[in-house]
Every structure is written in structure tokens, then in C-alpha cells.
Motif scaffolding. Structure first.
Motif, PDB file in Angstrom:
ATOM      1  N   CYS A 134     -11.156   3.680  -2.947  1.00 47.85           N
ATOM      2  CA  CYS A 134     -11.167   4.547  -4.131  1.00 47.85           C
ATOM      3  C   CYS A 134     -12.375   4.231  -4.987  1.00 47.85           C
ATOM      4  O   CYS A 134     -12.652   3.077  -5.284  1.00 47.85           O
ATOM      5  N   TYR A 148      -1.458   5.590  -9.844  1.00 50.77           N
ATOM      6  CA  TYR A 148      -1.856   4.189  -9.794  1.00 50.77           C
ATOM      7  C   TYR A 148      -0.640   3.282  -9.686  1.00 50.77           C
ATOM      8  O   TYR A 148       0.360   3.479 -10.385  1.00 50.77           O
ATOM      9  N   ARG A 186      -2.834  -3.864  -1.328  1.00 52.44           N
ATOM     10  CA  ARG A 186      -3.579  -2.724  -1.881  1.00 52.44           C
ATOM     11  C   ARG A 186      -3.813  -1.664  -0.807  1.00 52.44           C
ATOM     12  O   ARG A 186      -3.622  -0.463  -1.019  1.00 52.44           O
ATOM     13  N   THR A 187      -4.210  -2.092   0.370  1.00 46.34           N
ATOM     14  CA  THR A 187      -4.442  -1.149   1.469  1.00 46.34           C
ATOM     15  C   THR A 187      -3.169  -0.389   1.807  1.00 46.34           C
ATOM     16  O   THR A 187      -3.189   0.827   2.021  1.00 46.34           O
ATOM     17  N   LYS A 234      -2.395   2.257  -0.815  1.00 47.03           N
ATOM     18  CA  LYS A 234      -3.319   3.393  -0.722  1.00 47.03           C
ATOM     19  C   LYS A 234      -2.992   4.267   0.486  1.00 47.03           C
ATOM     20  O   LYS A 234      -3.127   5.493   0.434  1.00 47.03           O
ATOM     21  N   THR A 247      -3.639   6.067  -5.557  1.00 44.10           N
ATOM     22  CA  THR A 247      -5.089   6.099  -5.771  1.00 44.10           C
ATOM     23  C   THR A 247      -5.673   4.701  -5.695  1.00 44.10           C
ATOM     24  O   THR A 247      -6.735   4.489  -5.121  1.00 44.10           O
ATOM     25  N   ASP A 248      -4.958   3.749  -6.277  1.00 46.91           N
ATOM     26  CA  ASP A 248      -5.381   2.355  -6.216  1.00 46.91           C
ATOM     27  C   ASP A 248      -4.252   1.463  -6.706  1.00 46.91           C
ATOM     28  O   ASP A 248      -3.280   1.933  -7.299  1.00 46.91           O
TER      29      ASP A 248
END
Length: 457
Positions: free
Chosen positions: A103, A163, A184-185, A188, A193-194
Motif C-alpha cells: 500500500c 485500516y 500485515r501481509t 492486506k 488497506t494496511d
């Protein structure tokens, strides 16, 4: 009783996982589909015919809705479309009437130098909304609403930025050998979005509370109560100790700050808080805080979502970056807030005559004891009081996946791994402040917009 509670949680999560799979794969289009799923759950998990009302109501709660007694499904799908979870956070099930890959949007809150790779039930006004009462009941009694199903359409909507704001206690909750970058991956891949560390906003509030401490604690008799993090601690002071409430910081929690700031930076953004806590579901619905956070998902629920969607975190390429300092990450455990604020106070005023002397308490009983001592004028040998409703702090929350001691160790190690030592060294903070026309950290206390974002009404 303990065995019954464990069976309850297991069956409840089974129902939730079935719902996630069905809704994610668009297998629920009408009321008949819901009824068919209820029948499937009955057969698969060997419920009796008399349990169908219970199954339907637990399905409703797992969809973020109120139970409706012994009735078939009717308006549930349209209610989910409202994208809003109504209070209360928990419901009496048996008698509802009683109760792209990377992102580029991070630029507004992250400095690139930190990148590590290139790729209870509301009975009366005394209730603290801690959530522990929910986890003490047998199957079929009381349960907290799960807020993931109404979120699914938003995650699939490419026009809506969503988010994931993750609590500092999240580190290690999905496996010791998994990095935050892999988490995080995964998020997403789901459509977020993040993923943003709420510890970043703890850093901002650390600086704010350090300024407040310096302003309010001028003599040996003065003391200051932190309001950060814990809604149980905050509600206890506000509802039962109004005489001490005036000594409490007016700051919002890092969770609320994360939602308010992210929504100021990104138009039409939605923010989902991922938490170890049930009480946070209640905090976001308080009238003066409502709108900052759209949904709250706890660690156990997210674990079920990963399983339902067959997301294997171990197989994912990590997307690692440091967003928060050691101090901000330590907010997850008892003493973390005190450590962070004391470090900030010493940095702001190293020659200060009245030093910050912290008292850290956790668990409802200990929190109450320290407040009674303060009310009665007893010397507690401290001028900065930190309270956490859960034993061990947030790492001991009722919806965690791992042991509190293991979680504390993980949090300490993750904090020490940060490239950012203190909030004052966190360039991500200045990245945020620049968006509000603020050029120095004093602007946290002086800029009208920032003060509004970080303060309770």
C-alpha cells in the motif's frame, strides 16, 4: 463450569467459522440460506431439535446482531447491511428481552527510514464493561457480539479504504515464529488497506501525558492518573471515584486516537481495531467517542477468520516496518504506560525537581484498592498512577490466544527490536503532525485540531 465454558467457546467459534465461510464465499443470499446453515450446524455439531432457537440466536450474535427469541430468520441480512453494531456489546441468548500488494497510503503516517524490507452485562451504572462476565457463562446464556460479518462487504469494496489498527498486545498471538510483517501481509490479502500499530498513537499520547504531568504535578502532594489504554480503569474512576476523576488525564485511548487520526488523514476511511479485549467493543460506542472506530475484532475471532479463509500466515512473505517505539509497544503490559511516560517526562525536563514516581496496578481488585487509598488520603508513594483492569495488562485480556507470561515476553522482545527508542525519536509522529501543519512536538498540546483528536469531550 470451566468445562462448560470451554465447550461453549468452542461451539460458538464453530458457528462463527461456518458463518465466515458462507458469507465470504457469498453462500448466504436470503433467509432460507440462513435457515439451511442453521440446520447444517445442528447436524454437524450434533445439536438437538430443541436447540434450534439457541443456534439461530448464536448465529445472530456471531453476525453482530441482537438475539430475537424463538423466531426464524427474517430481516437479518438487511440489518447486517447497516454496517453498524448497536449496543449493548453482549446479549442474553436465552432471554433477549432481559438484557495492490504494497500500500502506498502509508506515507501520511510512516517515515520510510524504518522499512525493514523492500517488498459483563449492563446491570446498572456501576458496570465497568470489562467483558469478563461474558466469558464466565455457560453455552446458551450470555455472549458478546462478533463484528466481522458486517465488515466483509467493506473488505471486498476496492473504493473503501479499511485500516486494521492492531493493539500492541497482538505480537505473538498467532504463533511465536510469525512476524508482524506476516500478519500485515495476511490482513492486506483479506482486503485491508494496511495494518497500523496502535502503539504509534500510544507514542503520541505518551508525549501528551508527559506535557500534562509536567503542568499538573508541581508539589509532593500532587498526583496524576493516566487514562490511557484501559476502559475498565477509566470507567472505574469515572463512575465510582468522581472525586479522583479530576486528577485523570483527559486523553483518549490510543485506540480512539488511531481511529480519529486515520480518518482525518484518509477520506471515507474505515478503521477496525484488533484487540485482546471485550471492553473495547463498549468503549467505541460511548457517545463522546463514537465514530472513531467502526468495528472491533478480538484475537480469538481473527484466528478463526484466518482458519475459515484458509490463510496460512507461515507461508506469507513478511512486510515489516517499525511504526512505534519501545515505549509505545510496551503499553501492552502492566507498567508499560508508566515506563513510557516517565521516559518522556525525563526527556522533556531532565532537571525536574519533582520526579515521576509511578505506581502500577492490574486486576480490578488492585485497581480498586489503590483508588480507595487515594480517596482516603493514604500515602501511596507515587504521583503517577497506572491502572489496568486485566492481570498482566492487555496481554492478560479475555480474548487472547496465548498465556499471559508468554505474551509479556513477546511484547518486551518486540519492543526492544524497534529501531525507535522513545516517542521523541519516532519520525512517524512528525510525519503525522506535518499533515496538520504542525512543525514540532509542542503542537500536540497547542494545535486546535490535534487537541480535539486526542482529547475526550
Amino acid at each position: 463450569m470451566t468445562e462448560n465454558r470451554e465447550i461453549f467457546q468452542e461451539k460458538r467459534m464453530d458457528i462463527f467459522r461456518e458463518l465466515v465461510q458462507s458469507f465470504w464465499n457469498e453462500g448466504i443470499q436470503n433467509n432460507s440460506d440462513l435457515e439451511n446453515l442453521a440446520a447444517h450446524i445442528q447436524n454437524k455439531y450434533e445439536f438437538k431439535d430443541k436447540d434450534m432457537s439457541l443456534i439461530r440466536n448464536h448465529m445472530r450474535i456471531c453476525m453482530g446482531l441482537d438475539p430475537r427469541g424463538d423466531t426464524e430468520f427474517s430481516s437479518e441480512l438487511s440489518d447486517i447491511k447497516s454496517k453498524k453494531i448497536s449496543p449493548p456489546i453482549a446479549a442474553n441468548v436465552e432471554n433477549p428481552h432481559e438484557s495492490d500488494k504494497h500500500c502506498n497510503g502509508r506515507c501520511k503516517y510512516e517515515d520510510p527510514i524504518y522499512r525493514r524490507n523492500n517488498e459483563p452485562i449492563i446491570i446498572d451504572n456501576k458496570c465497568l464493561s470489562c467483558g469478563y462476565g461474558v466469558s464466565q457463562w455457560d453455552f446458551g446464556a450470555i455472549a458478546d457480539k462478533i463484528e466481522f460479518i458486517p465488515l466483509i462487504d467493506l473488505l471486498k469494496d476496492k473504493n473503501t479504504p479499511v485500516y486494521a489498527a492492531v493493539a500492541p498486545a497482538i505480537v505473538g498471538q498467532f504463533g511465536d515464529d510469525l512476524s508482524m510483517g506476516q500478519l500485515r501481509t495476511a490482513l492486506k490479502l483479506m482486503g485491508f488497506t494496511d495494518m497500523v500499530e496502535v502503539a504509534l498513537f500510544a507514542d503520541i499520547l505518551t508525549i501528551k501525558e508527559a506535557f500534562e504531568f509536567n503542568k499538573l504535578v508541581k508539589s509532593k502532594e500532587d498526583f496524576f492518573l493516566t487514562s490511557c489504554c484501559c476502559p475498565v480503569w477509566f470507567n472505574m474512576v469515572k463512575k465510582s471515584y468522581p472525586d479522583l476523576y479530576k486528577k485523570m488525564s483527559p486523553s483518549v485511548s490510543p485506540m480512539i486516537a488511531s481511529g480519529r487520526v486515520l480518518k482525518s488523514l484518509y477520506r471515507n476511511a474505515k478503521v477496525v481495531f484488533i484487540s485482546p479485549c471485550i471492553a473495547k467493543k463498549g468503549e467505541v460506542k460511548e457517545p463522546d467517542l463514537e465514530g472513531a472506530i467502526d468495528f472491533v475484532i478480538n484475537f480469538r475471532e481473527l484466528k478463526e477468520v484466518f482458519e475459515a479463509l484458509k490463510i496460512n500466515l507461515k507461508d506469507l512473505v513478511p512486510d515489516d516496518i517499525d511504526q512505534a517505539s519501545l515505549g509505545g509497544r510496551l503499553y501492552a503490559r502492566t507498567g508499560g504506560v508508566s515506563f513510557a511516560v516517565k521516559t518522556a517526562v525525563n526527556r522533556l525536563e531532565p532537571t525536574r525537581v519533582i520526579k515521576l514516581r509511578a505506581k502500577k496496578v492490574d486486576g480490578v481488585k488492585e485497581c480498586k484498592n489503590i483508588l480507595e487509598d487515594l480517596r482516603n488520603g493514604k500515602d501511596v508513594d507515587a504521583n503517577f498512577i497506572e491502572g489496568m483492569g486485566c492481570a498482566g495488562g492487555c496481554v492478560g485480556g479475555p480474548r487472547t490466544n496465548i498465556d499471559v507470561d508468554v505474551a509479556t515476553k513477546n511484547v518486551n522482545e518486540f519492543g526492544e527490536e524497534s529501531y525507535i527508542l522513545t516517542p521523541f525519536d519516532n519520525k512517524n509522529i512528525m510525519k503525522i503532525l506535518e499533515n496538520f501543519g504542525i512543525s514540532d512536538l509542542e503542537g500536540i498540546m497547542e494545535n486546535e485540531m490535534m487537541v480535539k483528536l486526542l482529547t475526550r469531550e
